[in-house]
Scaffold this motif. Structure first.
Motif, mmCIF file in Angstrom:
data_model
loop_
_atom_site.group_PDB
_atom_site.id
_atom_site.type_symbol
_atom_site.label_atom_id
_atom_site.label_comp_id
_atom_site.label_asym_id
_atom_site.label_seq_id
_atom_site.Cartn_x
_atom_site.Cartn_y
_atom_site.Cartn_z
ATOM 1 N N UNK A 143 0.833 -1.203 0.000
ATOM 2 C CA UNK A 143 0.000 0.000 0.000
ATOM 3 C C UNK A 143 0.868 1.253 0.000
ATOM 4 N N UNK A 144 1.847 1.313 0.902
ATOM 5 C CA UNK A 144 2.721 2.483 0.969
ATOM 6 C C UNK A 144 3.485 2.691 -0.322
ATOM 7 N N UNK A 145 3.944 1.591 -0.930
ATOM 8 C CA UNK A 145 4.683 1.701 -2.179
ATOM 9 C C UNK A 145 3.827 2.257 -3.300
ATOM 10 N N UNK A 146 2.592 1.757 -3.406
ATOM 11 C CA UNK A 146 1.690 2.232 -4.456
ATOM 12 C C UNK A 146 1.323 3.700 -4.228
ATOM 13 N N UNK A 147 0.970 4.046 -3.001
ATOM 14 C CA UNK A 147 0.522 5.409 -2.711
ATOM 15 C C UNK A 147 1.644 6.430 -2.921
ATOM 16 N N UNK A 148 2.788 6.223 -2.286
ATOM 17 C CA UNK A 148 3.862 7.207 -2.372
ATOM 18 C C UNK A 148 4.430 7.312 -3.781
ATOM 19 N N UNK A 149 4.648 6.184 -4.442
ATOM 20 C CA UNK A 149 5.194 6.214 -5.801
ATOM 21 C C UNK A 149 4.227 6.896 -6.764
ATOM 22 N N UNK A 150 2.933 6.630 -6.593
ATOM 23 C CA UNK A 150 1.937 7.225 -7.484
ATOM 24 C C UNK A 150 1.871 8.736 -7.307
ATOM 25 N N UNK A 151 1.852 9.191 -6.062
ATOM 26 C CA UNK A 151 1.777 10.638 -5.851
ATOM 27 C C UNK A 151 3.095 11.330 -6.195
ATOM 28 N N UNK A 152 4.200 10.602 -6.116
ATOM 29 C CA UNK A 152 5.447 11.136 -6.649
ATOM 30 C C UNK A 152 5.324 11.365 -8.152
ATOM 31 N N UNK A 153 4.674 10.413 -8.831
ATOM 32 C CA UNK A 153 4.413 10.571 -10.254
ATOM 33 C C UNK A 153 3.441 11.706 -10.537
ATOM 34 N N UNK A 154 2.466 11.893 -9.648
ATOM 35 C CA UNK A 154 1.533 13.008 -9.831
ATOM 36 C C UNK A 154 2.258 14.342 -9.819
ATOM 37 N N UNK A 155 3.124 14.527 -8.836
ATOM 38 C CA UNK A 155 3.813 15.818 -8.741
ATOM 39 C C UNK A 155 4.755 16.033 -9.913
#
Length: 282
Positions: A143-155
């Motif tokens: 969960x942490x990997x998906x959430x943080x990596x995805x929002x890193x991609x968002x920014x």
């Protein structure tokens, strides 16, 4: 080894949770689950202070519980590798970048041009958060990997929109209406993603759930602002973005603070378990 691990065939498993203390109190009844060679049983056994996952035994105190400070939405065994907790880095990167952009969306001190956020979005909210997400995967927190990596991609993708050399805004020319609609579609996609992440935190803690709850509202309001071209809605999205940033900082602090470095240690408040059979009798 007599059998090559790569050649082993995957098998379906059924999960059985067995409490040895309850079994002992019930006249030492044997496990009532019949043996089925086609559906082997994977057991999670509880025995006093210990919990057994398959063939591995852990102290209850060593298990990772749902906690926003680790971005872990449920009970899990501790990581096998000796890594530090990467969640506070990702949460802090997300919080600061969201905080600055939300102030711009609120037009704080008359600032309306968001380009001051580009550096943060590329290097802190983007790169640092992406690295934190990769380390979350390394410690076994999907969960942490998906959430943080995805929002890193968002920014990173948001910053690319602001940089002229990417040609994203220039592709729409003078058609500002189409550009706004395109940005609205972009934000709707992130709202949908954030909403389903929120659904994965409804069994965790209050602070953990609130990050994704307020972030969902933020994305939705900003998308509506682009579709309707209303400054008031965009400012409302900025307000919810500020709330989201402070909740993310709170969870980051919870993941760093401990009795050895702070007098203020955050205590997680679990959300009510709606499936608890004892809840109906309270």
């Amino acid at each position: 080894m007599s059998a090559d691990l790569e050649n082993q065939q995957p098998q379906d498993h059924r999960l059985v949770i067995e409490n040895k203390e309850d079994a002992n109190n019930n006249n030492n009844n044997a496990d009532s689950t019949p043996f089925d060679p086609h559906h082997p049983v994977t057991k999670v056994q509880t025995d006093g202070e210990y919990v057994t996952f398959g063939n591995e035994r852990y102290l209850r105190s060593d298990l990772v519980h749902a906690f926003g400070g680790t971005l872990n939405p449920g009970l899990a065994p501790p990581p096998k590798h000796d890594f530090a907790n990467p969640a506070p880095l990702g949460l802090s990167a997300f919080a600061l970048t969201t905080f600055v952009l939300s102030l711009v969306n609120c037009e704080a001190r008359g600032v309306t041009i968001p380009n001051i956020v580009v550096g943060l979005a590329f290097f802190y909210g983007g790169a640092a958060q992406l690295i934190a997400g990769m380390f979350e995967i390394a410690v076994g927190n999907t969960f942490g990997g998906v959430a943080l990596s995805s929002y890193g991609g968002f920014w990173g993708s948001w910053a690319a929109i602001q940089v002229d050399s990417f040609g994203i805004v220039a592709a729409y020319g003078d058609n500002t209406t189409e550009l706004r609609y395109a940005l609205g579609i972009f934000l709707v996609g992130w709202f949908i993603f954030t909403f389903f992440l929120m659904l994965l935190t409804v069994k965790s803690t209050v602070a953990f759930f609130l990050i994704f709850f307020f972030l969902s509202i933020t994305f939705l309001l900003l998308a509506i602002a682009e579709f309707s071209n209303k400054v008031s809605v965009k400012k409302a999205g900025g307000v919810f973005g500020l709330i989201t940033a402070f909740v993310a900082w709170y969870n980051a602090y919870a993941g760093i603070a401990n009795p050895q470095n702070s007098y203020l240690v955050v205590k997680a408040i679990p959300l009510p378990d709606l499936q608890d059979p004892n809840r109906k009798h309270k």
